[in-house]
Design a protein around this motif. Structure first.
Motif, PDB file in Angstrom:
ATOM      1  N   GLN A 639       0.835  -1.204   0.000  1.00 58.54           N
ATOM      2  CA  GLN A 639       0.000   0.000   0.000  1.00 58.54           C
ATOM      3  C   GLN A 639       0.867   1.251   0.000  1.00 58.54           C
ATOM      4  O   GLN A 639       0.592   2.221  -0.733  1.00 58.54           O
ATOM      5  N   GLU A 640       1.949   1.232   0.779  1.00 59.25           N
ATOM      6  CA  GLU A 640       2.850   2.388   0.816  1.00 59.25           C
ATOM      7  C   GLU A 640       3.495   2.621  -0.554  1.00 59.25           C
ATOM      8  O   GLU A 640       3.747   3.765  -0.951  1.00 59.25           O
ATOM      9  N   LEU A 641       3.725   1.539  -1.283  1.00 57.18           N
ATOM     10  CA  LEU A 641       4.318   1.652  -2.623  1.00 57.18           C
ATOM     11  C   LEU A 641       3.288   2.020  -3.687  1.00 57.18           C
ATOM     12  O   LEU A 641       3.620   2.162  -4.868  1.00 57.18           O
ATOM     13  N   GLY A 642       2.009   2.156  -3.283  1.00 56.49           N
ATOM     14  CA  GLY A 642       0.962   2.572  -4.204  1.00 56.49           C
ATOM     15  C   GLY A 642       0.417   1.467  -5.075  1.00 56.49           C
ATOM     16  O   GLY A 642      -0.268   1.751  -6.075  1.00 56.49           O
ATOM     17  N   LEU A 643       0.687   0.205  -4.733  1.00 54.34           N
ATOM     18  CA  LEU A 643       0.266  -0.909  -5.569  1.00 54.34           C
ATOM     19  C   LEU A 643      -1.105  -1.458  -5.176  1.00 54.34           C
ATOM     20  O   LEU A 643      -1.709  -2.216  -5.935  1.00 54.34           O
TER      21      LEU A 643
END
Length: 678
Positions: A639-643
């Motif tokens: 989630q932090e990586l935007g995936l």
């Protein structure tokens, strides 16, 4: 769960290493750091077994007691040592009786019959002792509330010396001397001696050489102190360690015979041996027949008599166990028949055995997590035993309700009282109101103190054996409590006639663990193979036919919380090395979760699942053990990586992929770097 919450200590890794360098084993170092003894100096002070013995004459009125007894010996006055029928009272009685006889006193031992006379100094016993020629009574482990009985002694011309360790009322009995470390005007530096401890101090004061008395009676001191759950610190710890050493090859003929009858004379004697093997058999004499049997055992010089008495105590203990089970079943049935859920258990039974209800009260107290009062009815009166839960002060509560009682005594955690049958309902109403107020005040201590969370790889024989550095364990230095999260129940069965549970558990790394859960038979109906649980436990090594195996002795279990550690990490709270390792994923773990999701979750469409089911599916897909907690960390990283985006609601999770954002190296995730310690 037995306990409302678990307070899991998080020992600092560097401080653990410091203690390891000082010679403490891995698990011992973790326990000591978790308890705040995180330097070699603090640890050594806690565990020291060479504390100096405090001068017995610092006790208020010890000098008067010594003068009175010495005068009695010189004048050949017949002396009675008057004790109590539990292990503490029995050992105190035997210690002082043996010492007085050794210096030429005409001395008899008297312990009241639990059913015939009840607890403590009583009018019938005083009359009988007077008729037998006794003119000096020395109480041990009782007498501090015997105001009327003290006056009776004075009228009859019997000199009275009171030694006790129970809580004092506002008025003390009128006697030649009253020794009790709980006196309001006390001068002794601490209050943690039990009845046998006070008897030891009195013998030492009479003798003049405390070290010599310690060498003679450390075994009896040890038995009574551990059985009465006294703090094992300072001079208590020093004498208990000395006593445990003496018990490896006991000089006392009766102690040796009892150990042989129990089958524990071929193995090292520990505090647990006393608490779970020897003490119940000594107590069984007073519970089922008469405590005089145990007194005879410890004072006899005849090997044949010692062997016979020891076997009798073992038989009485078996009878006690059967009676206990019967009362327990009746009490549980009564609880189920009551409407609502009271904040205290108050039950009465017509046929309950007065010598056993205290044990049943302890069991119900632990099982139902509330103060428990069990009343044995006989005609219009009942005699009760009570046990505390969560720090509720029994003695204080009984004092405030003394208008309903005919008599009471004891201390904060265990007490007894006599009550009219007609007052029981009002007592139940008032005690429940009081326990409700106590619970609402926030003072209740219902949390389980866990020393640290461990992983299965730390459960080696070497590490478990290393915990012996903490012995003797007891109040002040309790037996270590550990926990492991995310265990899978592989098998569960009842043993001991359905009273206990035996379990086989699988740790997250695949290690198979054997466990026993005492007094938890009802849980078998709620626990099924395949469930994920967290377990809190003591560690022990079982030896059978030369084979040694580690076993978890369970204290509490709970269904696995998937987010506890990760939520602490997210909130910036410190985690121990073990805790952080439990949620820190490898690079391959994150990749596995991503590949699994992209192959099964449509892009842009939210999918709802139970987190435990998702982790199990990923584990099956990868043929690897996949921790629920690490799965949650992987999702947070992705989630932090935007995936992806995800939301949690208790055990449920909703995931929505956003692959349009394109690849993003793991190193860009601060969560990944932080969990990996980069």
């Amino acid at each position: 769960m037995k306990y409302g919450t678990w307070k899991i200590a998080a020992p600092e890794e560097e401080k653990v290493k410091t203690l390891q360098a000082a010679g403490y084993s891995t698990l011992t170092a973790c326990v000591l750091c978790g308890r705040g003894f995180d330097t070699p100096e603090k640890a050594a002070e806690l565990l020291r077994s060479d504390a100096p013995l405090t001068d017995p004459f610092l006790m208020k009125e010890m000098d008067a007691a010594v003068r009175t007894i010495r005068k009695g010996i010189e004048e050949n006055t017949k002396i009675a040592v008057f004790g109590d029928y539990d292990v503490d009272g029995i050992t105190a009685t035997c210690l002082l009786t043996d010492y007085l006889r050794s210096v030429g006193a005409d001395c008899v031992a008297h312990i009241p019959g639990r059913l015939e006379e009840g607890y403590g100094l009583n009018n019938g016993a005083i009359d009988q002792l007077y008729e037998d020629g006794v003119r000096l009574i020395v109480t041990v482990d009782c007498g501090i509330t015997a105001l009327e009985e003290a006056e009776k002694c004075a009228r009859m011309g019997i000199t009275l010396v009171v030694t006790d360790h129970h809580e004092c009322k506002d008025e003390l009995p009128k006697a030649a001397a009253v020794i009790d470390p709980h006196r309001a005007d006390r001068t002794y530096p601490h209050t943690n001696l039990c009845g046998v401890g006070i008897a030891f101090k009195l013998a030492a004061a009479l003798h003049g050489d405390q070290e010599e008395i310690a060498a003679r009676y450390a075994d009896l001191f040890c038995l009574g102190t551990i059985a009465d759950v006294m703090p094992l610190s300072g001079e208590n710890r020093r004498l208990v360690v000395q006593g445990l050493s003496a018990l490896q090859q006991p000089k006392n003929l009766g102690v040796r015979a009892l150990m042989h009858a129990c089958g524990c004379d071929t193995q090292p004697i520990t505090a647990s041996t006393i608490g779970y093997v020897l003490a119940p058999r000594i107590n069984a004499a007073g519970r089922m027949e008469h405590a005089e049997l145990a007194v005879q055992l410890f004072l006899t010089e005849d090997p044949a008599e010692a062997a016979e008495l020891a076997e009798t105590l073992c038989r009485l203990n078996r009878e006690r166990q059967a009676t206990e089970l019967e009362i327990y079943r009746e009490a549980v049935a009564s609880l189920r028949g009551r409407k609502g859920s009271d904040s205290a258990i108050v039950l009465a039974g017509e046929s309950w055995h007065q010598g056993v209800v205290g044990i049943v009260a302890s069991r119900l107290c632990e099982e139902f997590c509330r103060p428990t009062f069990l009343i044995c009815l006989n005609g219009e009166r009942g005699k009760a035993s009570s046990r505390s839960y969560g720090g509720f002060n029994l003695f204080s509560s009984l004092s405030d309700m003394s208008d309903l009682l005919e008599g009471y005594g004891g201390h904060e955690l265990a007490a007894g009282f006599t009550i009219l049958r007609s007052n029981i309902d009002e007592f139940r109403r008032r005690i429940c109101r009081r326990t409700e107020e106590f619970a609402a005040s926030g003072q209740a201590k219902s949390a389980l103190e866990v020393d640290c969370e461990v992983t299965a790889d730390l459960l080696t024989e070497e590490n478990v054996d290393g915990l012996s550095q903490l012995e003797p364990c007891g109040t002040g230095c309790p037996k270590p409590v550990f926990c492991i999260s995310e265990l899978t129940v592989e098998r569960v069965s009842t043993v001991g006639g359905g009273k206990h549970l035996r379990l086989r558990l699988r740790a997250p790394d695949g290690t198979s663990l054997q466990a026993i859960y005492f007094s938890a038979g009802n849980l078998s109906k709620k626990l099924e193979a395949g469930e994920r649980i967290d377990a809190a436990f003591h560690l022990q090594i079982n030896e059978y036919r030369g084979t040694r195996a580690i076993q978890l002795s369970l204290i509490d279990i709970r269904r696995t919380s998937v987010s506890y550690l990760f939520d602490r990490f997210s909130a910036g709270k410190p985690l121990s090395r073990i805790e952080q390792a439990a949620i820190a994923p490898e690079r391959a773990d994150v990749v596995d979760v991503w590949h699994y999701l992209t192959g099964r979750v449509p892009s842009g469409w939210p999918v709802r699942s139970e987190l435990s089911a998702l982790a199990s599916s990923i584990a099956e897909w990868t043929d690897e053990r996949h921790s629920i907690r690490r799965t949650l960390s992987c999702l947070a990283i992705l989630q932090e990586l935007g995936l992806l985006r995800f939301e949690r609601e208790r055990a449920m999770i909703e995931i929505c992929l956003t692959p349009e954002n394109g690849p993003n190296p793991l190193e860009n995730s601060s969560i990944f770097r932080s969990l990996r310690g980069d």
